[in-house]
Structures are given as C-alpha cells and as structure tokens.
Design a protein around this motif. Structure first.
Motif, PDB file in Angstrom:
ATOM      1  N   UNK A 195       7.080  -7.904 -13.426  1.00 62.60           N
ATOM      2  CA  UNK A 195       6.707  -6.583 -14.059  1.00 62.60           C
ATOM      3  C   UNK A 195       7.222  -5.242 -13.416  1.00 62.60           C
ATOM      4  N   UNK A 196       7.029  -4.269 -13.973  1.00 66.57           N
ATOM      5  CA  UNK A 196       7.681  -3.005 -13.666  1.00 66.57           C
ATOM      6  C   UNK A 196       6.751  -2.146 -12.696  1.00 66.57           C
ATOM      7  N   UNK A 197       7.408  -1.179 -12.136  1.00 62.66           N
ATOM      8  CA  UNK A 197       7.010  -0.051 -11.263  1.00 62.66           C
ATOM      9  C   UNK A 197       6.677   1.194 -12.075  1.00 62.66           C
ATOM     10  N   UNK A 198       5.588   1.562 -12.387  1.00 60.73           N
ATOM     11  CA  UNK A 198       5.455   2.783 -13.178  1.00 60.73           C
ATOM     12  C   UNK A 198       4.803   3.958 -12.586  1.00 60.73           C
ATOM     13  N   UNK A 199       5.384   4.870 -12.617  1.00 59.92           N
ATOM     14  CA  UNK A 199       4.664   6.447 -12.092  1.00 59.92           C
ATOM     15  C   UNK A 199       4.064   6.971 -13.340  1.00 59.92           C
ATOM     16  N   UNK A 200       2.726   7.374 -13.088  1.00 57.28           N
ATOM     17  CA  UNK A 200       2.236   8.301 -14.143  1.00 57.28           C
ATOM     18  C   UNK A 200       1.796   9.501 -13.691  1.00 57.28           C
ATOM     19  N   UNK A 201       2.515  10.393 -14.049  1.00 61.37           N
ATOM     20  CA  UNK A 201       1.926  11.812 -13.738  1.00 61.37           C
ATOM     21  C   UNK A 201       0.965  12.177 -14.604  1.00 61.37           C
ATOM     22  N   UNK A 202      -0.252  12.857 -13.971  1.00 60.71           N
ATOM     23  CA  UNK A 202      -1.352  13.321 -14.980  1.00 60.71           C
ATOM     24  C   UNK A 202      -2.356  11.973 -15.300  1.00 60.71           C
ATOM     25  N   UNK A 203      -2.179  10.973 -14.128  1.00 64.19           N
ATOM     26  CA  UNK A 203      -2.758   9.888 -14.480  1.00 64.19           C
ATOM     27  C   UNK A 203      -4.502  10.110 -14.405  1.00 64.19           C
ATOM     28  N   UNK A 204      -4.851  11.018 -14.052  1.00 74.14           N
ATOM     29  CA  UNK A 204      -6.356  11.343 -14.130  1.00 74.14           C
ATOM     30  C   UNK A 204      -6.863  12.060 -15.337  1.00 74.14           C
ATOM     31  N   UNK A 205      -6.084  12.215 -16.124  1.00 75.26           N
ATOM     32  CA  UNK A 205      -6.394  12.771 -17.618  1.00 75.26           C
ATOM     33  C   UNK A 205      -6.540  12.033 -18.727  1.00 75.26           C
ATOM     34  N   UNK A 206      -7.009  12.406 -19.985  1.00 73.71           N
ATOM     35  CA  UNK A 206      -7.391  11.606 -20.886  1.00 73.71           C
ATOM     36  C   UNK A 206      -6.499  10.788 -21.282  1.00 73.71           C
ATOM     37  N   UNK A 207      -5.293  11.076 -21.413  1.00 71.50           N
ATOM     38  CA  UNK A 207      -4.290  10.031 -22.008  1.00 71.50           C
ATOM     39  C   UNK A 207      -3.655   9.291 -20.736  1.00 71.50           C
ATOM     40  N   UNK A 208      -3.495  10.004 -19.751  1.00 75.41           N
ATOM     41  CA  UNK A 208      -2.861   9.497 -18.252  1.00 75.41           C
ATOM     42  C   UNK A 208      -3.746   8.422 -17.974  1.00 75.41           C
ATOM     43  N   UNK A 209      -5.157   8.440 -17.813  1.00 76.13           N
ATOM     44  CA  UNK A 209      -5.897   7.423 -17.147  1.00 76.13           C
ATOM     45  C   UNK A 209      -5.999   6.241 -18.241  1.00 76.13           C
ATOM     46  N   UNK A 210      -5.842   6.368 -19.429  1.00 72.09           N
ATOM     47  CA  UNK A 210      -5.771   5.201 -20.378  1.00 72.09           C
ATOM     48  C   UNK A 210      -4.468   4.387 -20.273  1.00 72.09           C
ATOM     49  N   UNK A 211      -3.333   5.030 -20.044  1.00 71.92           N
ATOM     50  CA  UNK A 211      -1.964   4.667 -19.971  1.00 71.92           C
ATOM     51  C   UNK A 211      -2.058   3.578 -18.390  1.00 71.92           C
ATOM     52  N   UNK A 212      -2.686   4.476 -17.606  1.00 73.77           N
ATOM     53  CA  UNK A 212      -2.757   3.794 -16.317  1.00 73.77           C
ATOM     54  C   UNK A 212      -3.332   2.416 -16.373  1.00 73.77           C
ATOM     55  N   UNK A 213      -4.694   2.493 -16.935  1.00 70.16           N
ATOM     56  CA  UNK A 213      -5.483   1.051 -17.054  1.00 70.16           C
ATOM     57  C   UNK A 213      -4.699   0.274 -17.782  1.00 70.16           C
ATOM     58  N   UNK A 214      -4.096   0.755 -18.999  1.00 75.00           N
ATOM     59  CA  UNK A 214      -3.272  -0.413 -19.973  1.00 75.00           C
ATOM     60  C   UNK A 214      -2.165  -1.143 -19.134  1.00 75.00           C
ATOM     61  N   UNK A 215      -1.372  -0.374 -18.194  1.00 70.62           N
ATOM     62  CA  UNK A 215      -0.297  -0.803 -17.584  1.00 70.62           C
ATOM     63  C   UNK A 215      -0.737  -1.772 -16.407  1.00 70.62           C
ATOM     64  N   UNK A 216      -1.961  -1.265 -15.845  1.00 75.14           N
ATOM     65  CA  UNK A 216      -2.391  -2.113 -14.648  1.00 75.14           C
ATOM     66  C   UNK A 216      -2.893  -3.871 -15.201  1.00 75.14           C
ATOM     67  N   UNK A 217      -3.540  -3.358 -16.621  1.00 78.35           N
ATOM     68  CA  UNK A 217      -4.010  -4.719 -16.951  1.00 78.35           C
ATOM     69  C   UNK A 217      -3.242  -5.717 -17.490  1.00 78.35           C
ATOM     70  N   UNK A 218      -1.927  -5.285 -17.740  1.00 77.54           N
ATOM     71  CA  UNK A 218      -0.602  -6.044 -18.080  1.00 77.54           C
ATOM     72  C   UNK A 218       0.153  -6.310 -17.056  1.00 77.54           C
ATOM     73  N   UNK A 219      -0.335  -6.080 -15.630  1.00 78.63           N
ATOM     74  CA  UNK A 219       0.305  -6.475 -14.386  1.00 78.63           C
ATOM     75  C   UNK A 219       1.429  -5.722 -13.763  1.00 78.63           C
TER      76      UNK A 219
END
Length: 214
Positions: free
Chosen positions: A1-25
C-alpha cells in the motif's frame, strides 16, 4: 500500500479521502494547519502540522510520500489554491522521486455545453466566485507550468455535490460534467473520495483533469 499525505485532511473532502484511504490499507499522514482544532480522523492516521503553501512543509513531508493530495479550503481569498499548486510543483521538482500530486479542485471550472466555464455564467453565485477563480488559477498553473512532476486535478460536479452515501459507483469524464439520463450532474463527497483513492491506486489521469459523477 502507498504512503499518502492529505493536506486539508480535517475538511469535508479531505476527511473523507483520509478515511477512504485508511480503509483500503494506505498509510496516511493528515497534514493540517491546526491539529488541535481537527475533528475525528480514523485510527492509525499520523496527524501533523502542515501547510501546502509552505515550502518547508512540503519539503519535509515529500520524501516519505508516494502521493500528496490537496483538499484545502478556506476564506483566504483567490490566491490559496494557486499558491498551493505553485508551491507543490516548485518544491517537488527538486525532490528525488517526487510524489504524485492529486489536487481536489472546483466543479465551477468544468465547461458548460457552450464551452465556457460554469464560473462565467451570469447567475453564478457571487459568494463562490473567488474560490472558483482560485481553483481555475490552480488548474491553469498545472497545465502550463507543472513540468517535472506528475499531477492530477479532480473536479466534482459544479452544483450537486454534497455529503451523502458512499455507493462505490461513479463514472468519469474530462472537462464537462458527467450527467445521468436526466441531465443531472451529481456526486457525494464520499464517492468523490472513492474516485480519488481509485486514482491513487490505479492512475488513469496523469497530467490531466478529470471529473466524476453518477
């Protein structure tokens, strides 16, 4: 799996991208300006102080990243998104094996059937004009000046884009909204996150803009 940095991870889009990426490992670093003010993030996320417009932040986080996702927002005016794009490109050009950039942009930059951006429509809401222009500036920067890095710009639908259900289904397009049989262009934030993480895992739109919708 990859190493992903999410800038703006606390926002509406960023939090969902963060959660989706974590759920996939994926291993996710949530880079936010104010970690102490950030709400819920999934277990296992590395929460750090980071600013996508800061050369120091990008340079510090880039070596361990495979992908850097830009999902920032705010009321700082038009310059934020162009500054983010310019800073990322400028810094990453000098990083060995630079991470890919995935920039979550605005739907108002998509084209109407007449071939003009939605943000140029006479009835475009004035309160959204500055962010829309800023996202247009960022897209123009990637297209004209992002040599030496790999980028993808993701646009949601121009109007019907809200938090909702994760279906895991969507269709993609390029510069015009994806519409259903009724001519409706819509997508949930949750399924935008699915589209972003799908692009992380299986790049199809390198050095291009794409959009998604039902």
């Amino acid at each position: 799996m990859g190493n992903v940095v999410v800038f703006g991870a606390g926002g509406t889009a960023g939090s969902r991208i963060t959660a989706e990426a974590v759920a996939r490992g994926h291993r996710v670093t949530a880079a936010v300006r104010r970690p102490e003010a950030t709400g819920y993030l999934p277990a296992g996320v590395d929460l750090v102080t980071g600013d996508v417009t800061s050369a120091h932040s990008v340079r510090e986080l880039a070596p361990a990243a495979d992908v850097m996702v830009v999902a920032v927002g705010g009321d700082e005016g038009r310059a934020l998104w162009r500054d983010a794009a310019e800073n990322l490109v400028t810094v990453l050009r000098d990083v060995p094996n630079p991470p890919r950039i995935i920039h979550v942009g605005g739907g108002a930059t998509l084209l109407t059937p007449r071939g003009t951006p939605y943000l140029e429509e006479p009835d475009f809401p004035e309160e959204y004009r500055e962010p829309a222009l800023g996202q247009a500036d960022a897209l123009a920067w990637y297209r004209s000046a992002a040599d030496g890095v790999t980028w993808t710009y993701v646009s949601p639908p121009p109007l019907e884009f809200h938090p909702g259900e994760r279906t895991g289904h969507y269709r993609t397009g390029l510069d015009e909204p994806v519409t259903d049989e009724r001519g409706r262009a819509a997508l949930s934030y949750e399924d935008l996150a699915v589209a972003v993480v799908d692009e992380i895992e299986n790049p199809r739109f390198e050095n291009m803009r794409f959009t998604a919708g039902y």
